[in-house]
Design a protein around this motif. Structure first.
Motif, PDB file in Angstrom:
ATOM      1  N   SER A  95      66.342  53.896  45.415  1.00 23.76           N
ATOM      2  CA  SER A  95      66.996  53.980  46.713  1.00 23.76           C
ATOM      3  C   SER A  95      66.030  53.607  47.835  1.00 23.76           C
ATOM      4  O   SER A  95      66.350  52.801  48.714  1.00 23.76           O
ATOM      5  CB  SER A  95      67.532  55.394  46.936  1.00 23.76           C
ATOM      6  N   MET A 135      65.228  49.808  47.915  1.00 28.11           N
ATOM      7  CA  MET A 135      66.297  48.965  48.457  1.00 28.11           C
ATOM      8  C   MET A 135      66.361  49.085  49.976  1.00 28.11           C
ATOM      9  O   MET A 135      66.583  48.093  50.683  1.00 28.11           O
ATOM     10  CB  MET A 135      67.631  49.310  47.802  1.00 28.11           C
ATOM     11  N   LEU A 164      63.227  42.055  45.778  1.00 29.44           N
ATOM     12  CA  LEU A 164      64.281  42.808  46.467  1.00 29.44           C
ATOM     13  C   LEU A 164      64.474  42.314  47.901  1.00 29.44           C
ATOM     14  O   LEU A 164      65.607  42.174  48.377  1.00 29.44           O
ATOM     15  CB  LEU A 164      63.940  44.300  46.485  1.00 29.44           C
ATOM     16  N   LEU A 215      71.964  46.033  41.979  1.00 28.37           N
ATOM     17  CA  LEU A 215      70.797  46.003  41.110  1.00 28.37           C
ATOM     18  C   LEU A 215      71.041  46.884  39.895  1.00 28.37           C
ATOM     19  O   LEU A 215      71.531  48.013  40.021  1.00 28.37           O
ATOM     20  CB  LEU A 215      69.572  46.516  41.874  1.00 28.37           C
ATOM     21  N   PRO A 219      71.676  52.953  48.879  1.00 28.77           N
ATOM     22  CA  PRO A 219      72.661  52.561  47.879  1.00 28.77           C
ATOM     23  C   PRO A 219      73.394  53.754  47.267  1.00 28.77           C
ATOM     24  O   PRO A 219      72.919  54.888  47.321  1.00 28.77           O
ATOM     25  CB  PRO A 219      71.803  51.885  46.808  1.00 28.77           C
ATOM     26  N   PHE A 267      68.220  46.774  52.739  1.00 31.35           N
ATOM     27  CA  PHE A 267      69.575  47.236  52.462  1.00 31.35           C
ATOM     28  C   PHE A 267      69.775  48.642  53.044  1.00 31.35           C
ATOM     29  O   PHE A 267      68.816  49.347  53.359  1.00 31.35           O
ATOM     30  CB  PHE A 267      69.836  47.287  50.954  1.00 31.35           C
TER      31      PHE A 267
END
Length: 262
Positions: free
Chosen positions: A184, A187, A124, A139, A195, A192
């Motif tokens: 979540s 990520m 990731l 993803l 999401p 990130f």
């Protein structure tokens, strides 16, 4: 640490032809769902991590965007390369250590790939590293006990042979990332933003005629390998019973599709 079969590129090389024929059409449905949640344009650079036989790659290429498909299995990569699409490259590469520059892609996808990695957290974070700021990471993960024949076998094995010691464990990443909250958080930890996650269900269409060659149908599943011949015969009979005379047995399979901004 003992290497598991799914962590060995040679296993996927051997399975590539069967995978392309059976799993690819099924996973392509989820690849289309992932693509429906983003907008691709011809000027974009797209990365497909653990691309398999290219369900996502080949669909994304229709947009005209440049797509780089990566997989650690040369056999899988060769099948993508065989399509000879002008806007697609396919390279053998470890998704846990991508040989790619930082911030070099507009969108990075992994459709049921990173969840299989021994170090899925690194997978990731590598996706995040190579995604441009403001770009997207997408993803797809399985919920519950996997999907398709893996899910069916797990359910049947538990029903027919409840006294068997334990049950075959899914890869750690498949378990962790099959939970929306874990997905979540993972990520975000990778780099990130939080999401948006959708639950998506599609049926795997198991052709009952395929039961004539059960080792080919179920051979990739550890739940099948762990059974003896008599137990395998019982499993095949149970699937036929479940089909109730139908030529196709649908196996509802549930995925999570997460889309996050970098």
């Amino acid at each position: 640490m003992t290497e598991k079969k799914h962590e060995n590129p040679a296993h996927w090389d051997d399975a590539a032809a069967t995978y392309e024929r059976t799993a690819h059409p099924f996973t392509a449905q989820f690849a289309e769902e992932a693509l429906a949640r983003v907008t691709l344009t011809p000027d974009m650079r797209v990365l497909d991590v653990a691309a398999g036989t290219g369900a996502l790659t080949l669909a994304a290429a229709r947009s005209g965007a440049y797509v780089l498909a990566t997989d650690f299995s040369p056999g899988m990569v060769a099948r993508i390369a065989a399509a000879k699409l002008p806007n697609v490259d396919a390279e053998v590469m470890d998704g846990q250590a991508l040989d790619l520059p930082d911030a070099s892609f507009d969108i990075a996808f992994s459709v049921f790939g990173v969840i299989m990695f021994p170090d899925w957290r690194k997978g990731l974070s590598e996706m995040a590293r190579v995604t441009k700021p403001g770009g997207l990471g997408v993803l797809a993960t399985w919920q519950s006990e996997g999907a398709a024949t893996f899910l069916l076998l797990s359910q049947i094995r538990r029903r027919l042979f409840p006294k068997l010691d334990g049950k075959t464990k899914l890869p750690e990443g498949a378990v962790a990332l099959g939970d929306p909250e874990w997905l979540s958080a993972a990520m975000v930890d990778a780099g990130f933003q939080p999401p948006e996650i959708d639950v998506v269900v599609h049926d795997f269409a198991l052709g009952i005629s395929q039961l004539d060659t059960p080792d080919e149908l179920f051979g990739m599943s550890p739940d099948w390998v762990a059974l003896d011949d008599a137990q395998r015969t019982e499993v095949v009979a149970e699937v036929r019973r479940m089909a109730e005379g139908r030529a196709i047995l649908p196996i509802p399979s549930t995925a999570l599709i997460a889309v996050a901004r970098r």
